[in-house]
Scaffold this motif. Structure first.
Motif, PDB file in Angstrom:
ATOM      1  N   GLN A 285       0.745  -1.333  -0.066  1.00  0.00           N
ATOM      2  CA  GLN A 285      -0.057  -0.017  -0.008  1.00  0.00           C
ATOM      3  C   GLN A 285       0.911   1.287  -0.010  1.00  0.00           C
ATOM      4  OE1 GLN A 285      -2.627   0.218   3.189  1.00  0.00           O
ATOM      5  NE2 GLN A 285      -3.376   2.316   2.664  1.00  0.00           N
ATOM      6  N   ALA A 286       1.935   1.074   0.822  1.00  0.00           N
ATOM      7  CA  ALA A 286       2.859   2.238   0.749  1.00  0.00           C
ATOM      8  C   ALA A 286       3.442   2.566  -0.541  1.00  0.00           C
ATOM      9  CB  ALA A 286       4.015   2.154   1.899  1.00  0.00           C
ATOM     10  N   ALA A 287       3.925   1.458  -1.358  1.00  0.00           N
ATOM     11  CA  ALA A 287       4.423   1.452  -2.803  1.00  0.00           C
ATOM     12  C   ALA A 287       3.326   2.073  -3.600  1.00  0.00           C
ATOM     13  CB  ALA A 287       4.885  -0.086  -3.215  1.00  0.00           C
ATOM     14  N   LEU A 288       1.951   1.705  -3.519  1.00  0.00           N
ATOM     15  CA  LEU A 288       1.021   2.400  -4.256  1.00  0.00           C
ATOM     16  C   LEU A 288       0.965   3.651  -4.212  1.00  0.00           C
ATOM     17  CD1 LEU A 288      -1.265   1.546  -6.042  1.00  0.00           C
ATOM     18  CD2 LEU A 288      -2.796   1.208  -4.289  1.00  0.00           C
ATOM     19  N   LYS A 289       0.823   4.141  -2.893  1.00  0.00           N
ATOM     20  CA  LYS A 289       0.771   5.536  -2.459  1.00  0.00           C
ATOM     21  C   LYS A 289       1.953   6.385  -3.162  1.00  0.00           C
ATOM     22  CE  LYS A 289       0.234   8.754   1.434  1.00  0.00           C
ATOM     23  NZ  LYS A 289       0.078   8.868   2.670  1.00  0.00           N
ATOM     24  N   GLU A 290       3.108   5.756  -3.272  1.00  0.00           N
ATOM     25  CA  GLU A 290       4.192   6.475  -3.847  1.00  0.00           C
ATOM     26  C   GLU A 290       4.143   6.543  -5.305  1.00  0.00           C
ATOM     27  OE1 GLU A 290       7.806   8.146  -4.464  1.00  0.00           O
ATOM     28  OE2 GLU A 290       6.654   8.091  -2.903  1.00  0.00           O
ATOM     29  N   SER A 291       3.578   5.529  -5.955  1.00  0.00           N
ATOM     30  CA  SER A 291       3.535   5.466  -7.444  1.00  0.00           C
ATOM     31  C   SER A 291       2.191   6.450  -7.922  1.00  0.00           C
ATOM     32  CB  SER A 291       2.957   4.042  -7.932  1.00  0.00           C
ATOM     33  OG  SER A 291       3.992   3.064  -7.768  1.00  0.00           O
ATOM     34  N   VAL A 292       1.047   6.510  -6.957  1.00  0.00           N
ATOM     35  CA  VAL A 292       0.083   7.566  -7.201  1.00  0.00           C
ATOM     36  C   VAL A 292       0.745   9.010  -6.777  1.00  0.00           C
ATOM     37  CG1 VAL A 292      -1.873   8.595  -6.145  1.00  0.00           C
ATOM     38  CG2 VAL A 292      -1.742   6.011  -6.438  1.00  0.00           C
ATOM     39  N   ARG A 293       1.615   9.032  -6.118  1.00  0.00           N
ATOM     40  CA  ARG A 293       2.483  10.338  -5.843  1.00  0.00           C
ATOM     41  C   ARG A 293       3.172  10.719  -7.035  1.00  0.00           C
ATOM     42  NH1 ARG A 293       7.106  12.645  -4.989  1.00  0.00           N
ATOM     43  NH2 ARG A 293       7.924  10.685  -5.048  1.00  0.00           N
ATOM     44  N   VAL A 294       3.958   9.911  -7.472  1.00  0.00           N
ATOM     45  CA  VAL A 294       4.598  10.156  -8.885  1.00  0.00           C
ATOM     46  C   VAL A 294       3.730  10.459  -9.988  1.00  0.00           C
ATOM     47  CG1 VAL A 294       6.209   9.135 -10.581  1.00  0.00           C
ATOM     48  CG2 VAL A 294       6.502   8.722  -8.253  1.00  0.00           C
ATOM     49  N   LEU A 295       2.607   9.900 -10.095  1.00  0.00           N
ATOM     50  CA  LEU A 295       1.642  10.038 -11.108  1.00  0.00           C
ATOM     51  C   LEU A 295       1.026  11.400 -11.226  1.00  0.00           C
ATOM     52  CD1 LEU A 295       0.169   6.536 -11.771  1.00  0.00           C
ATOM     53  CD2 LEU A 295       1.760   7.656 -13.429  1.00  0.00           C
ATOM     54  N   LEU A 296       0.765  11.877  -9.862  1.00  0.00           N
ATOM     55  CA  LEU A 296       0.206  13.310  -9.579  1.00  0.00           C
ATOM     56  C   LEU A 296       1.066  14.222  -9.871  1.00  0.00           C
ATOM     57  CD1 LEU A 296      -2.055  12.264  -6.553  1.00  0.00           C
ATOM     58  CD2 LEU A 296      -2.773  12.743  -8.803  1.00  0.00           C
ATOM     59  N   SER A 297       2.464  14.131  -9.618  1.00  0.00           N
ATOM     60  CA  SER A 297       3.426  14.882  -9.974  1.00  0.00           C
ATOM     61  C   SER A 297       3.419  15.627 -11.406  1.00  0.00           C
ATOM     62  CB  SER A 297       4.820  14.662  -9.696  1.00  0.00           C
ATOM     63  OG  SER A 297       5.261  13.633 -10.152  1.00  0.00           O
TER      64      SER A 297
END
Length: 262
Positions: free
Chosen positions: A89-101
């Motif tokens: 879940q933490a890794a998913l959150k990080e990927s979402v953060r990268v895509l939102l950037s």
């Protein structure tokens, strides 16, 4: 403020070279700037496309891991499986953060934020220790919706990148057309400037050449006037002085010959 004419022939030639080459340099600089901008935009789009593709694949892989860990936990009730879920879940959150950037469509941004929230909701379902059948149904339906959302996000991002590529291609075509029109206008303009300065430089030189030929042929009847830069005009005055001297010498020689013939 009035700009004075060049005082020397060399100065006139240098001014001519400057005026002829300046538009060329401006055109080259403009082309280099435009090509640099297009290259930077191409690199940005290529980088965003690569990052988007990698992160979307990672999101789908993480969703698969999260669903597997959730299902196994509902059966085995082992805390290690919750720890694995939390890590993914933490890794998913990080990927979402990268895509939102990266620049995204508002609809895609909303879907990404909802995807992250859905993963947190699934974690809350696991923490409630509800009956396995009920929790399993929630998990199955929840991850089915999350996978559908992930596919929609991937498709939306792919469409956005395609739109960026199309816009970049349009910009490239517009830049090519602009450079073609600029070149089409620059070439005749440069030719006109060259012809103008050829006339401007050649006229005083032709006046000097004509004056020297007349002096060489013994024709001292025409006054010499050379217009142009200061050094050429000075040469014209010197030739005029020489014409007077040669004319006087010729007249004195003729008088002497007439006197001797008598």
């Amino acid at each position: 403020m009035r700009i004075g004419r060049p005082r020397t022939l060399l100065g006139l030639v240098l001014v001519a070279l400057a005026l002829v080459t300046l538009p060329l340099l401006i055109a080259i600089g403009n082309a280099a700037l435009k090509l640099g901008q297009l290259a930077a935009e191409s690199e940005a789009v290529a980088g965003e496309s690569a990052t988007t593709s990698v992160e979307n694949q990672r999101v789908q892989s993480l969703l698969t891991n999260l669903e597997r860990n959730a299902r196994q936990y509902l059966v085995l009730r082992e805390e290690e499986l919750l720890a694995l879920y939390d890590s993914d879940q933490a890794a998913l959150k990080e990927s979402v953060r990268v895509l939102l950037s990266m620049p995204q469509d508002p609809a895609v941004v909303a879907q990404l934020q909802q995807l992250e929230k859905s993963a947190e909701d699934m974690r809350a379902v696991l923490a409630r220790n509800a009956p396995s059948e009920q929790a399993l149904e929630i998990v199955v339906n929840g991850f089915r919706a999350m996978n559908d959302a992930a596919r929609n996000i991937s498709q939306g991002m792919r469409m956005a990148r395609n739109m960026q590529l199309n816009a970049l291609q349009d910009s490239t075509r517009e830049a090519q057309q602009a450079l073609m029109w600029q070149s089409a206008a620059l070439i005749p303009g440069t030719i006109v400037l060259i012809l103008f300065f050829l006339v401007l430089v050649g006229r005083p030189l032709r006046q000097v050449d004509r004056a020297i030929r007349e002096l060489g042929s013994g024709d001292f009847s025409h006054s010499i006037a050379v217009t142009g830069p200061r050094d050429i005009a000075t040469l014209g005055r010197q030739l005029e002085w020489l014409r007077h001297r040669l004319k006087e010498s010729t007249e004195e020689k003729n008088k002497f010959l007439r006197h001797m013939s008598h």
